[in-house]
Design a protein around this motif. Structure first.
Motif, PDB file in Angstrom:
ATOM      1  N   ARG A  18       0.829  -1.206   0.000  1.00 43.86           N
ATOM      2  CA  ARG A  18       0.000   0.000   0.000  1.00 43.86           C
ATOM      3  C   ARG A  18       0.860   1.250   0.000  1.00 43.86           C
ATOM      4  O   ARG A  18       2.007   1.240   0.451  1.00 43.86           O
ATOM      5  N   PRO A  74      -5.685   5.570   1.558  1.00 41.17           N
ATOM      6  CA  PRO A  74      -4.519   4.738   1.221  1.00 41.17           C
ATOM      7  C   PRO A  74      -4.808   3.922  -0.035  1.00 41.17           C
ATOM      8  O   PRO A  74      -5.944   3.515  -0.269  1.00 41.17           O
ATOM      9  N   CYS A  75      -3.777   3.680  -0.823  1.00 44.79           N
ATOM     10  CA  CYS A  75      -3.954   3.084  -2.147  1.00 44.79           C
ATOM     11  C   CYS A  75      -3.164   1.788  -2.256  1.00 44.79           C
ATOM     12  O   CYS A  75      -2.018   1.708  -1.804  1.00 44.79           O
ATOM     13  N   GLY A  76      -3.766   0.789  -2.862  1.00 46.26           N
ATOM     14  CA  GLY A  76      -3.060  -0.459  -3.136  1.00 46.26           C
ATOM     15  C   GLY A  76      -2.135  -0.296  -4.328  1.00 46.26           C
ATOM     16  O   GLY A  76      -1.923   0.806  -4.835  1.00 46.26           O
ATOM     17  N   ARG A 108      -4.587  -2.951  -6.913  1.00 47.37           N
ATOM     18  CA  ARG A 108      -4.806  -3.690  -5.671  1.00 47.37           C
ATOM     19  C   ARG A 108      -4.415  -5.160  -5.757  1.00 47.37           C
ATOM     20  O   ARG A 108      -4.724  -5.948  -4.859  1.00 47.37           O
TER      21      ARG A 108
END
Length: 319
Positions: A18, A74-76, A108
């Motif tokens: 992440r 938050p980003c994968g 993701r």
């Protein structure tokens, strides 16, 4: 295979790469996060391997670019994957626990567990059944690059009478474009560095060094001049193709917009395109060189190597 982890109250956990802020590979961390649970119409996939693509680091490089892809923090990270269905939600048909699958999960895929809508597509996320004879590491490289190559070549409608010039033939999309063009019966002239000549030949292309004087080097090759062209990096190949007399309607790009010529992206590939590619792999008619594999804990090193764009073949992260 890693052991399933549980926290102190018994909730299942899984690892996920992440970003807490957008930027380069240095922003990536591996976290323990609650494992998602499949709801109605969904399947849960235990990811075995995830392939890297340039789009992964491009679209998470800054907040403005990320927003264009609908990403927020938050980003994968990562899009291509292969794995095994381990939960099936209510109302899902066509998938069973234990099915091997591959496909896309936008930003993701680098996670132990991902959820997928059973009726998704390449943009929202999709799961195709992995054919027998296709290992998971290879399956994890097929979706983005394979779909992009298939969509671009569909614009060119190649046949046995064609010679196609492919610029950047040794890259991730080039691996597929060269071989799919050859399967259509076309002759392929592929550009690359001098050091990549043997590699391009192994894929079925006639290699030619890119850079100044490219048109002259192509004219000097044995065989017909190009009748079609695919530019996988920018516009240089477009310019050379035009110089060699290739008409605009037989030129395609994937990384730049050029007035008068086709542009393609993987979302335009027909629903059967990936299944056809997987079939070619299973039958030994198409191969995907795996340049290097990394464990998830070394995701930063994997992304740094991939972003340098000097790798011949694909990079895969094992989970």
């Amino acid at each position: 295979m890693h052991k399933q982890r549980e926290n102190r109250i018994g909730a299942q956990l899984g690892r996920a790469a992440r970003l807490e802020s957008f930027g380069g590979p240095e922003k990536l961390k591996v976290w323990n996060v609650p494992a998602p649970q499949a709801g109605p119409g969904e399947i849960r996939i235990r990811v075995v391997a995830a392939g890297l693509n340039p789009m992964d680091w491009v679209m998470t490089s800054d907040a403005e670019t990320a927003a264009r892809f609908g990403l927020s923090l938050p980003c994968g990270y990562g899009t291509d994957y292969a794995g095994v269905v381990d939960q099936v939600g209510e109302g899902v048909a066509g998938y069973s626990v234990g099915d091997r699958v591959f496909g896309t999960a936008l930003s993701r895929s680098l996670a132990d567990y991902i959820l997928m809508s059973a009726d998704g597509d390449i943009a929202s996320g999709v799961a195709h059944h992995t054919p027998e004879g296709v290992e998971d590491r290879t399956a994890a490289t097929l979706a983005i690059a394979g779909s992009t190559a298939a969509a671009a070549l569909a614009k060119l409608d190649l046949g046995p009478g064609d010679t196609v010039l492919i610029g950047g033939a040794g890259g991730g999309v080039g691996v597929f474009a060269v071989q799919l063009a050859r399967l259509s019966g076309a002759r392929v002239v592929g550009t690359g560095s001098a050091a990549s000549a043997g590699y391009l030949s192994s894929l079925g292309a006639t290699p030619v060094t890119y850079g100044d004087g490219l048109a002259e080097r192509i004219r000097a090759l044995d065989g017909a001049l190009p009748t079609a062209a695919l530019d996988l990096h920018g516009t240089d190949t477009v310019d050379v193709a035009r110089e060699l007399g290739v008409p605009n309607d037989r030129i395609c790009t994937i990384a730049a917009a050029v007035p008068g010529v086709h542009a393609a992206n993987g979302a335009e590939a027909g629903p059967e395109a990936l299944q056809d590619i997987a079939h070619y792999v299973a039958e030994g008619e198409l191969r995907v060189p795996i340049a290097k594999t990394f464990p998830l804990v070394q995701v930063r090193a994997a992304v740094e190597l991939q972003a340098a764009r000097h790798v011949r073949g694909k990079i895969v992260v094992d989970l």
